[in-house]
Every structure is written in structure tokens, then in C-alpha cells.
Design a protein around this motif. Sequence first.
Motif, short mmCIF file in Angstrom:
data_model
loop_
_atom_site.label_atom_id
_atom_site.label_comp_id
_atom_site.label_asym_id
_atom_site.label_seq_id
_atom_site.Cartn_x
_atom_site.Cartn_y
_atom_site.Cartn_z
N ASP A 124 0.81 -1.31 0.01
CA ASP A 124 0.17 -0.02 -0.06
C ASP A 124 0.88 1.26 -0.04
OD1 ASP A 124 -2.23 1.41 0.16
OD2 ASP A 124 -2.69 1.17 2.25
N VAL A 125 0.80 1.98 -1.14
CA VAL A 125 1.35 3.32 -1.26
C VAL A 125 0.57 4.37 -1.43
CG1 VAL A 125 3.27 4.38 -2.54
CG2 VAL A 125 3.42 2.08 -2.49
N LYS A 126 0.80 5.19 -0.37
CA LYS A 126 -0.15 6.61 -0.20
C LYS A 126 1.04 7.86 -0.34
CE LYS A 126 -3.10 4.28 2.52
NZ LYS A 126 -4.10 4.31 3.77
N ALA B 187 11.22 14.35 -8.01
CA ALA B 187 11.18 13.20 -9.15
C ALA B 187 10.04 12.39 -9.02
CB ALA B 187 12.54 12.53 -8.66
N VAL B 188 9.39 12.23 -7.72
CA VAL B 188 8.18 11.51 -7.50
C VAL B 188 7.25 12.47 -6.91
CG1 VAL B 188 7.13 9.45 -6.61
CG2 VAL B 188 9.69 9.16 -7.35
N ASN B 189 6.02 12.45 -7.38
CA ASN B 189 5.05 13.15 -6.96
C ASN B 189 3.61 12.80 -6.79
OD1 ASN B 189 4.07 16.17 -6.23
ND2 ASN B 189 3.16 16.26 -8.41
N ASP B 190 3.41 12.42 -5.28
CA ASP B 190 2.01 11.98 -5.04
C ASP B 190 1.80 10.69 -5.58
OD1 ASP B 190 -0.06 12.35 -3.38
OD2 ASP B 190 -1.34 13.63 -4.75
N VAL B 191 2.50 9.65 -5.40
CA VAL B 191 2.27 8.33 -6.03
C VAL B 191 1.29 7.54 -5.16
CG1 VAL B 191 3.01 6.36 -6.86
CG2 VAL B 191 4.04 8.27 -7.84
N SER B 192 0.29 7.16 -5.46
CA SER B 192 -0.40 6.30 -4.69
C SER B 192 -0.79 5.04 -5.35
CB SER B 192 -1.75 6.89 -4.02
OG SER B 192 -1.25 7.85 -3.24
N PHE B 193 -1.07 3.77 -4.63
CA PHE B 193 -1.30 2.70 -5.40
C PHE B 193 -1.62 1.46 -4.40
CE2 PHE B 193 3.03 2.12 -6.26
CZ PHE B 193 3.43 0.84 -5.84
N ILE C 170 -0.04 -8.33 -10.49
CA ILE C 170 1.35 -7.89 -11.04
C ILE C 170 1.41 -6.42 -11.50
CG2 ILE C 170 2.91 -8.38 -12.59
CD1 ILE C 170 1.61 -10.97 -13.07
N LEU C 171 2.49 -5.67 -10.88
CA LEU C 171 2.36 -4.32 -10.93
C LEU C 171 3.57 -4.09 -12.23
CD1 LEU C 171 1.90 -1.41 -10.52
CD2 LEU C 171 3.87 -1.74 -8.87
N GLY C 172 3.47 -3.54 -13.02
CA GLY C 172 4.37 -3.05 -13.96
C GLY C 172 4.67 -1.63 -14.05
N VAL C 173 5.76 -1.16 -14.18
CA VAL C 173 6.02 0.46 -14.11
C VAL C 173 6.66 0.69 -15.34
CG1 VAL C 173 7.29 2.37 -12.85
CG2 VAL C 173 6.21 0.35 -11.57
N LEU D 143 11.17 5.78 -7.79
CA LEU D 143 9.89 5.29 -7.26
C LEU D 143 10.17 3.94 -6.47
CD1 LEU D 143 6.77 5.25 -6.59
CD2 LEU D 143 6.32 4.19 -8.95
N ILE D 144 10.88 3.05 -7.19
CA ILE D 144 10.92 1.59 -6.79
C ILE D 144 11.98 1.73 -5.80
CG2 ILE D 144 11.87 -0.63 -7.41
CD1 ILE D 144 8.82 0.43 -8.41
N MET D 145 12.98 2.69 -5.75
CA MET D 145 14.21 2.37 -4.68
C MET D 145 13.65 2.91 -3.47
SD MET D 145 16.87 1.26 -5.89
CE MET D 145 18.34 1.88 -5.24
N ALA D 146 12.45 3.88 -3.51
CA ALA D 146 11.75 4.68 -2.52
C ALA D 146 10.80 3.60 -1.70
CB ALA D 146 10.98 5.75 -2.66
N ILE D 147 10.34 2.64 -2.61
CA ILE D 147 9.29 1.93 -2.01
C ILE D 147 10.12 0.60 -1.16
CG2 ILE D 147 7.87 -0.42 -2.54
CD1 ILE D 147 6.64 1.58 -4.82
N MET D 148 11.56 0.57 -1.93
CA MET D 148 12.41 -0.49 -1.02
C MET D 148 13.12 -0.19 -0.14
SD MET D 148 13.42 -3.01 -4.29
CE MET D 148 14.31 -1.74 -4.93
#
Length: 72
Positions: free
Chosen positions: A4-6, A21-27, A34-37, A48-53
Motif C-alpha cells: 500500500d503506497v500513499k 522526482a516522484v510526485n504524490d504516487v498512490s496505489f 502484478i505491477l508494471g512500471v 519510485l521503486i528505490m523509495a518503496i524498497m
Amino acid sequence: MILDVKGLNVDYVSAKGAVRAVNDVSFQLRRGEILGVAGESGCGKSTLIMAIMRLLRPPAALTGGEVWLHPR
């Protein structure tokens, strides 16, 4: 729900100021999905992926939002 990303925001900070670089991403990613970027070069996919991890390194900085991992 597995992920959950908010409202995720990531900035690159320099002496001249910050660049968003990443602005208000939510999903939400549910079990079995399966998620594809996809996007143009330089649009923030890797950031985005580095921030999630939680693997961001300076000058990148997570400046807002939440990432929740629900492994079970």
C-alpha cells in the motif's frame, strides 16, 4: 493487500534547491496482482521503486507519503 503506497514524494536535493522526482504516487497491490512500471527515460521509475524498497541514497530524499508492506 500486500503493498500500500500513499502520497509518495521523492526529491533530489542540491545546493540550488530540490527537484521533485516522484510526485504524490498512490496505489495498492493485492495478492495475485502484478505491477508494471512504465514511462519515459528520466521520469522517476527507478526512484519510485528505490523509495518503496527504502534504498534511496543522497541526494535523493523521501519527502512525503507512506509505504506499507503486508507480507501475510
